[in-house]
Structure formats: structure tokens, C-alpha cells
Write a protein that holds these residues in place. Structure first.
Motif, PDB file in Angstrom:
ATOM      1  N   HIS A   1       9.205  18.102  -5.587  1.00 51.42           N
ATOM      2  CA  HIS A   1       8.160  17.477  -4.774  1.00 51.42           C
ATOM      3  C   HIS A   1       7.809  16.075  -5.265  1.00 51.42           C
ATOM      4  O   HIS A   1       7.394  15.226  -4.459  1.00 51.42           O
ATOM      5  N   ALA A   2       7.965  15.810  -6.554  1.00 51.68           N
ATOM      6  CA  ALA A   2       7.764  14.439  -7.038  1.00 51.68           C
ATOM      7  C   ALA A   2       8.829  13.522  -6.453  1.00 51.68           C
ATOM      8  O   ALA A   2       8.559  12.367  -6.104  1.00 51.68           O
ATOM      9  N   SER A   3      10.054  14.041  -6.317  1.00 46.48           N
ATOM     10  CA  SER A   3      11.133  13.251  -5.717  1.00 46.48           C
ATOM     11  C   SER A   3      10.848  12.969  -4.247  1.00 46.48           C
ATOM     12  O   SER A   3      11.092  11.865  -3.758  1.00 46.48           O
ATOM     13  N   LEU A   4      10.288  13.962  -3.534  1.00 46.71           N
ATOM     14  CA  LEU A   4       9.939  13.752  -2.123  1.00 46.71           C
ATOM     15  C   LEU A   4       8.852  12.689  -1.974  1.00 46.71           C
ATOM     16  O   LEU A   4       8.893  11.855  -1.077  1.00 46.71           O
ATOM     17  N   CYS A   5       7.871  12.732  -2.886  1.00 41.16           N
ATOM     18  CA  CYS A   5       6.807  11.726  -2.857  1.00 41.16           C
ATOM     19  C   CYS A   5       7.373  10.331  -3.069  1.00 41.16           C
ATOM     20  O   CYS A   5       6.952   9.361  -2.426  1.00 41.16           O
ATOM     21  N   ALA A   6       8.318  10.221  -4.004  1.00 40.87           N
ATOM     22  CA  ALA A   6       8.896   8.908  -4.314  1.00 40.87           C
ATOM     23  C   ALA A   6       9.701   8.347  -3.148  1.00 40.87           C
ATOM     24  O   ALA A   6       9.953   7.137  -3.082  1.00 40.87           O
ATOM     25  N   LYS A   7      10.094   9.217  -2.201  1.00 36.71           N
ATOM     26  CA  LYS A   7      10.895   8.767  -1.049  1.00 36.71           C
ATOM     27  C   LYS A   7      10.041   8.539   0.197  1.00 36.71           C
ATOM     28  O   LYS A   7      10.583   8.261   1.274  1.00 36.71           O
ATOM     29  N   SER A   8       8.738   8.682   0.059  1.00 36.38           N
ATOM     30  CA  SER A   8       7.857   8.495   1.217  1.00 36.38           C
ATOM     31  C   SER A   8       7.933   7.048   1.706  1.00 36.38           C
ATOM     32  O   SER A   8       8.042   6.104   0.922  1.00 36.38           O
ATOM     33  N   THR A   9       7.822   6.894   3.030  1.00 36.18           N
ATOM     34  CA  THR A   9       7.904   5.547   3.616  1.00 36.18           C
ATOM     35  C   THR A   9       6.548   4.992   4.015  1.00 36.18           C
ATOM     36  O   THR A   9       6.415   3.782   4.223  1.00 36.18           O
ATOM     37  N   THR A  10       5.540   5.880   4.127  1.00 41.45           N
ATOM     38  CA  THR A  10       4.195   5.429   4.498  1.00 41.45           C
ATOM     39  C   THR A  10       3.167   6.018   3.552  1.00 41.45           C
ATOM     40  O   THR A  10       3.438   6.996   2.844  1.00 41.45           O
ATOM     41  N   LYS A  11       1.977   5.420   3.577  1.00 40.08           N
ATOM     42  CA  LYS A  11       0.877   5.908   2.747  1.00 40.08           C
ATOM     43  C   LYS A  11       0.497   7.335   3.130  1.00 40.08           C
ATOM     44  O   LYS A  11       0.294   8.197   2.266  1.00 40.08           O
ATOM     45  N   ARG A  12       0.434   7.604   4.416  1.00 40.28           N
ATOM     46  CA  ARG A  12       0.049   8.928   4.888  1.00 40.28           C
ATOM     47  C   ARG A  12       1.081   9.978   4.483  1.00 40.28           C
ATOM     48  O   ARG A  12       0.736  11.088   4.057  1.00 40.28           O
ATOM     49  N   GLU A  13       2.340   9.640   4.610  1.00 43.60           N
ATOM     50  CA  GLU A  13       3.399  10.571   4.229  1.00 43.60           C
ATOM     51  C   GLU A  13       3.331  10.896   2.735  1.00 43.60           C
ATOM     52  O   GLU A  13       3.504  12.047   2.328  1.00 43.60           O
ATOM     53  N   ALA A  14       3.062   9.893   1.890  1.00 42.54           N
ATOM     54  CA  ALA A  14       2.944  10.115   0.443  1.00 42.54           C
ATOM     55  C   ALA A  14       1.772  11.041   0.130  1.00 42.54           C
ATOM     56  O   ALA A  14       1.873  11.930  -0.726  1.00 42.54           O
ATOM     57  N   GLU A  15       0.646  10.833   0.841  1.00 37.60           N
ATOM     58  CA  GLU A  15      -0.532  11.683   0.622  1.00 37.60           C
ATOM     59  C   GLU A  15      -0.250  13.131   1.026  1.00 37.60           C
ATOM     60  O   GLU A  15      -0.648  14.073   0.336  1.00 37.60           O
ATOM     61  N   GLU A  16       0.427  13.305   2.156  1.00 40.66           N
ATOM     62  CA  GLU A  16       0.743  14.653   2.624  1.00 40.66           C
ATOM     63  C   GLU A  16       1.692  15.365   1.661  1.00 40.66           C
ATOM     64  O   GLU A  16       1.530  16.552   1.360  1.00 40.66           O
ATOM     65  N   ARG A  17       2.678  14.627   1.168  1.00 44.02           N
ATOM     66  CA  ARG A  17       3.636  15.240   0.237  1.00 44.02           C
ATOM     67  C   ARG A  17       2.984  15.530  -1.121  1.00 44.02           C
ATOM     68  O   ARG A  17       3.349  16.501  -1.785  1.00 44.02           O
TER      69      ARG A  17
ATOM     70  N   ILE B   1       0.832  -1.210   0.000  1.00 46.33           N
ATOM     71  CA  ILE B   1       0.000   0.000   0.000  1.00 46.33           C
ATOM     72  C   ILE B   1       0.865   1.257   0.000  1.00 46.33           C
ATOM     73  O   ILE B   1       0.595   2.208  -0.741  1.00 46.33           O
ATOM     74  N   ALA B   2       1.906   1.300   0.823  1.00 49.96           N
ATOM     75  CA  ALA B   2       2.773   2.485   0.898  1.00 49.96           C
ATOM     76  C   ALA B   2       3.481   2.725  -0.428  1.00 49.96           C
ATOM     77  O   ALA B   2       3.554   3.853  -0.921  1.00 49.96           O
ATOM     78  N   LYS B   3       4.006   1.648  -1.041  1.00 49.70           N
ATOM     79  CA  LYS B   3       4.691   1.798  -2.325  1.00 49.70           C
ATOM     80  C   LYS B   3       3.726   2.255  -3.418  1.00 49.70           C
ATOM     81  O   LYS B   3       4.068   3.078  -4.267  1.00 49.70           O
ATOM     82  N   ARG B   4       2.505   1.669  -3.390  1.00 50.60           N
ATOM     83  CA  ARG B   4       1.517   2.051  -4.404  1.00 50.60           C
ATOM     84  C   ARG B   4       1.132   3.528  -4.269  1.00 50.60           C
ATOM     85  O   ARG B   4       0.992   4.237  -5.255  1.00 50.60           O
ATOM     86  N   GLU B   5       0.987   3.986  -3.027  1.00 50.09           N
ATOM     87  CA  GLU B   5       0.572   5.374  -2.806  1.00 50.09           C
ATOM     88  C   GLU B   5       1.674   6.354  -3.192  1.00 50.09           C
ATOM     89  O   GLU B   5       1.415   7.393  -3.788  1.00 50.09           O
ATOM     90  N   ARG B   6       2.923   6.036  -2.871  1.00 46.33           N
ATOM     91  CA  ARG B   6       3.995   6.952  -3.256  1.00 46.33           C
ATOM     92  C   ARG B   6       4.212   6.945  -4.767  1.00 46.33           C
ATOM     93  O   ARG B   6       4.580   7.966  -5.355  1.00 46.33           O
ATOM     94  N   ASN B   7       3.952   5.797  -5.408  1.00 44.12           N
ATOM     95  CA  ASN B   7       4.020   5.747  -6.871  1.00 44.12           C
ATOM     96  C   ASN B   7       2.950   6.635  -7.490  1.00 44.12           C
ATOM     97  O   ASN B   7       3.218   7.404  -8.418  1.00 44.12           O
ATOM     98  N   ARG B   8       1.743   6.534  -6.947  1.00 44.23           N
ATOM     99  CA  ARG B   8       0.642   7.375  -7.456  1.00 44.23           C
ATOM    100  C   ARG B   8       0.931   8.862  -7.230  1.00 44.23           C
ATOM    101  O   ARG B   8       0.729   9.698  -8.122  1.00 44.23           O
ATOM    102  N   ALA B   9       1.415   9.199  -6.044  1.00 42.71           N
ATOM    103  CA  ALA B   9       1.692  10.596  -5.724  1.00 42.71           C
ATOM    104  C   ALA B   9       2.767  11.176  -6.642  1.00 42.71           C
ATOM    105  O   ALA B   9       2.631  12.289  -7.176  1.00 42.71           O
TER     106      ALA B   9
END
Length: 433
Positions: free
Chosen positions: A194-210, A120-128
Motif C-alpha cells: 500500500h505504500a507503493s500504491l500511495c507513491a504512484k498516486s497521481t492526485t492529492k485525493r487519490e493519495a489520501e484515499e490510498r 500538492i499532489a506530489k507532496r500528498e503522495r510523499n506524505r501518504a
């Protein structure tokens, strides 16, 4: 020996300097070797396209030095643009800034994550990351298109270059394009960060926030520079509305002081319908019409009036008239009003006329005294000097015309027709495209 074998031998007989062969060359080579081109002529034609370091192969097998042709698209485009007018009508449609932003946001929201990501976390950061990248591109790509397609002034026809400077002011056209390009670069920088920051997110919530933060920053950057797009939209509309003058078609340019009756003459001579009012500077731009005489088609331009003042004191409206005279092959119909009704004295008109005649006297020329129905008959048989004669009759050979009564109109049309026929012999030859 078959034509295919001869072609194969020719290809290997002459060394090619570079080891890098384009895909086009490879496809052609394979086509010749396999016999798809069929004839000996096609094989030799392809060999003729290849340049060795020393010679070229002709159809009879002899050698000669290669002919080097320029294949620089930008150079060819610039040379072509510099030869003709009409660049303003090829400008792209500039979308309003709010429409670009709305479209980009809508397309970005519809981007889905890459299929097959179970975590889920990887999918969300990929989408973000993908949504921010899409938003950035949808905002930046139109701006890049505008900067690339809007013409560079140094490649424009001198007449169109003058129109840009006189309409927007010296250097303002380039400043608008520069601001649009700066906005594009800013969007790319913010988007990538900001796309780079999203790609480095470790959780689903962090990806959504970024993702939310990235959208906000991109919108802020776009809003800060959207005035540049509004200005570019204004530039495009203004340039697209400017009249196109065909330099290969005989053209008649009406010149004179303000309110002397130029626009009225354009209305009776051509299809142009300029505004006719009894106050100076009714004509604030170059207006175009067309004349059909004896099944021949000609152009006619109504230009802003000229005042009596030094060259460096003229305003941009007057300079439009001088731009037409300086940069376009036109014949001149100079209009004089000696009735005292136009607001410019006969003395001043005489001074303006002498100045323009001296600078552009090499052009074909026809003088007209308008509003002659308002002139008092002159009983003077003795004229003291040129100015006195001008006040009574206008320049020597001038045609007296009254649009109101129709006096002299037919004579004027006949003289204009003869003038434009003569102008035809002075026009540059149109290059074959």
C-alpha cells in the motif's frame, strides 16, 4: 629506524589474502603509520592481529602458524546460554497488542512530507507513502525484536527447556513465536504494497484515499494476528515468574508424595514461604527459598508431590519434580508421612520411594519422617520385611520430625547443613566471564 617505519615494513612484508580490509583495520593502520599509537609494542600488537595465509608475526620477528579463533557471535551466545540458567529473567517486556497499535498509529500520523515539494499532489503522495511505511515499521519492528530475543530452546539449559515443555506443552512455545513472526511478515507485505500504491498516486485525493485504505488494511492484518501477541505476553509473564536455580550454589530438593509436609519443612528451613494446606498438590510448581546456616547461603526447592504410577502416566506437575532431579545438581531431602494423614498409603509411598531412589540414588540423600507427633508408638520388636519396617519407622536412618512440636527440627537443620556442605564439593566449577 623508527618504530613507525618498522611497523610500516611489517605491514607490507606479509601478504593479506583478501583485498577487502575492514574500516577498523584501516583506522588502526592509519593510526600506526601516523604514529598515534606511539610505542613499538602497540605497533607489533596490531601486526599480531593480522593473519596471513601462512604465518603470524611475533614480537621477536619469528614466524609461526596463525591461531584461528571463532568469532561467530551467535555461536558464542548459544554456547554461553547452554552453560547456565537464568535466560527467562532476561526476556524483553512484551507490550500489549493494543498499546503497540495505538503507539504506531500515533507516530505515523505525526510524519510530515519531505520539505521542498511544491506540487500538492506530489507532496500528498510523499506524505501518504511515508506514513504507511512508518506505520508498518512501528508495528513490525517490536515483533522482530521479540522473535530475535526470546531464546531458542535448543540453546537453553536442559532444566529450563523442560520447564517450557511442561508449562506450555510440547511445541507450543515455538508455535507462539512462529505466529508472531508470521504476523510480522504479513504486516511488512501489506505495508509495502500500500505504500507503493500511495507513491504512484497521481492526485492529492487519490493519495489520501490510498493512505486511508492502507491504514485500514494494516490494522485489519494486525487485529487478525494480535492473539499471537497476547499469547506471547502470557508466555513471557509465566517464564519470568519461574524460579532461578543457581547451579553453582548448593541446592536441597524436597521430594515425596503429595501432602506429606514438604512445604512445612521448607518454611522452617528457608526463606521460602510456600502455601501449606491439607490437600494434595498444593505445590503446583517448583518453589524456591534460601537457607542461611553458619553464614553460608544455600538454595532449597519445594517440588510437586509424586504419585504411584508409571513414568509415561505422570502428569506435567509431577514431571517438574523429575526435571529438577534430572537436570540440576541437587541433594535430596525425601519426606515420608506414615501417619495416614496425607492421602497416600504407606505401601504406595514405599513403592514411589524405591523407584525414585533407584533412579536418583547417586545424589546425596537424607530421609525424613514428618508428622511424627501423629504416629502411634510401636511395640513391635520383630519386623518381618522391608515394607513392615518402613511402615513403622521409615527408611533406615530417617530422621523423625514434627513441625508442630519442634521434635527433630534442630537435628534436621544440622544434618541438612552437613549435606549441603558435602554437595558443595560436587558442584561444577563456575566459568569466569
Amino acid at each position: 629506524m623508527s618504530s613507525t617505519s618498522r611497523a610500516f615494513n611489517l605491514l607490507h612484508k606479509w601478504p593479506i589474502p583478501s583485498s577487502k580490509v575492514s574500516m577498523w583495520s584501516k583506522r588502526k593502520t592509519l593510526g600506526i603509520i601516523s604514529g598515534t599509537n606511539g610505542t613499538r609494542g602497540a605497533s607489533v600488537m596490531f601486526c599480531h592481529k593480522l593473519h596471513s595465509s601462512t604465518c603470524e608475526v611475533t614480537q621477536d620477528g619469528s614466524k609461526r602458524p596463525p591461531v584461528v579463533h571463532s568469532h561467530n557471535p551467535k555461536e558464542e551466545k548459544s554456547l554461553s546460554n547452554n552453560q547456565s540458567v537464568g535466560a527467562f529473567q532476561k526476556l524483553p517486556m512484551v507490550m500489549p497488542a493494543i498499546d503497540i497499535l495505538s503507539s504506531a498509529q500515533r507516530k505515523a500520523r505525526n510524519v510530515t512530507p519531505t520539505k521542498g515539494i511544491a506540487n500538492i499532489a506530489k507532496r500528498e503522495r510523499n506524505r501518504a507513502a511515508k506514513q504507511l511505511d512508518t506505520l508498518m515499521k512501528e508495528l513490525a519492528v517490536p515483533l522482530r525484536t521479540y522473535v530475535e530475543i526470546f531464546p531458542n530452546k535448543k540453546f537453553l539449559h536442559p532444566y529450563e527447556c523442560s520447564l517450557i515443555e511442561l508449562t506450555f506443552g510440547e511445541g507450543n512455545y515455538e508455535k507462539v513465536l512462529g505466529r508472531v513472526d508470521s504476523l510480522r511478515k504479513r504486516l511488512i507485505s501489506v505495508g509495502k504494497e500500500h505504500a507503493s500504491l500511495c507513491a504512484k498516486s497521481t492526485t492529492k485525493r487519490e493519495a489520501e484515499e490510498r493512505l486511508s485504505e492502507g491504514r485500514k488494511k494494516l490494522q485489519e492484518a494486525f487485529n487478525q494476528g494480535m492473539n499471537a501477541l497476547d499469547d506471547l505476553l502470557h508466555v513471557a509473564k509465566s517464564l519470568r515468574c519461574m524460579p532461578v536455580i543457581d547451579p553453582y550454589l548448593p541446592t536441597l530438593c524436597l521430594v515425596g508424595a503429595p501432602n506429606v509436609g514438604k512445604s512445612s519443612l521448607v518454611r522452617i528451613l528457608s526463606s521460602g514461604k510456600p502455601e501449606v494446606c491439607n490437600y494434595p498438590f498444593t505445590t503446583r510448581g517448583v518453589l524456591m527459598g534460601h537457607i542461611m546456616l553458619n553464614y553460608e547461603r544455600f538454595q532449597v526447592t519445594d517440588t510437586p508431590g509424586l504419585l504411584r504410577r508409571r513414568e509415561d502416566e505422570r502428569n506435567n506437575i509431577e514431571r517438574l519434580t523429575l526435571a529438577v532431579l534430572s537436570h540440576l545438581p541437587t541433594a535430596v531431602l525425601y519426606v515420608h508421612d506414615l501417619s495416614g494423614d496425607c492421602g497416600t498409603t504407606s505401601n504406595d509411598q514405599f513403592s514411589i520411594y524405591k523407584d525414585i531412589k533407584e533412579k536418583y540414588g547417586d545424589k546425596l540423600w537424607l530421609d525424613v519422617v514428618s508428622k511424627c507427633d501423629l504416629l502411634e508408638p510401636s511395640a513391635s520388636a520383630h519386623v518381618l520385611d522391608d515394607l513392615d519396617r518402613y511402615k513403622l519407622f521409615g527408611p533406615e536412618g530417617a530422621i523423625p520430625v514434627s513441625v508442630t512440636s519442634g521434635l527433630g527440627v534442630e537435628e534436621l537443620k544440622a544434618k541438612v547443613y552437613q549435606l549441603l556442605l558435602s554437595q558443595m564439593t560436587r558442584l561444577p566449577e563456575k566459568e569466569e566471564s
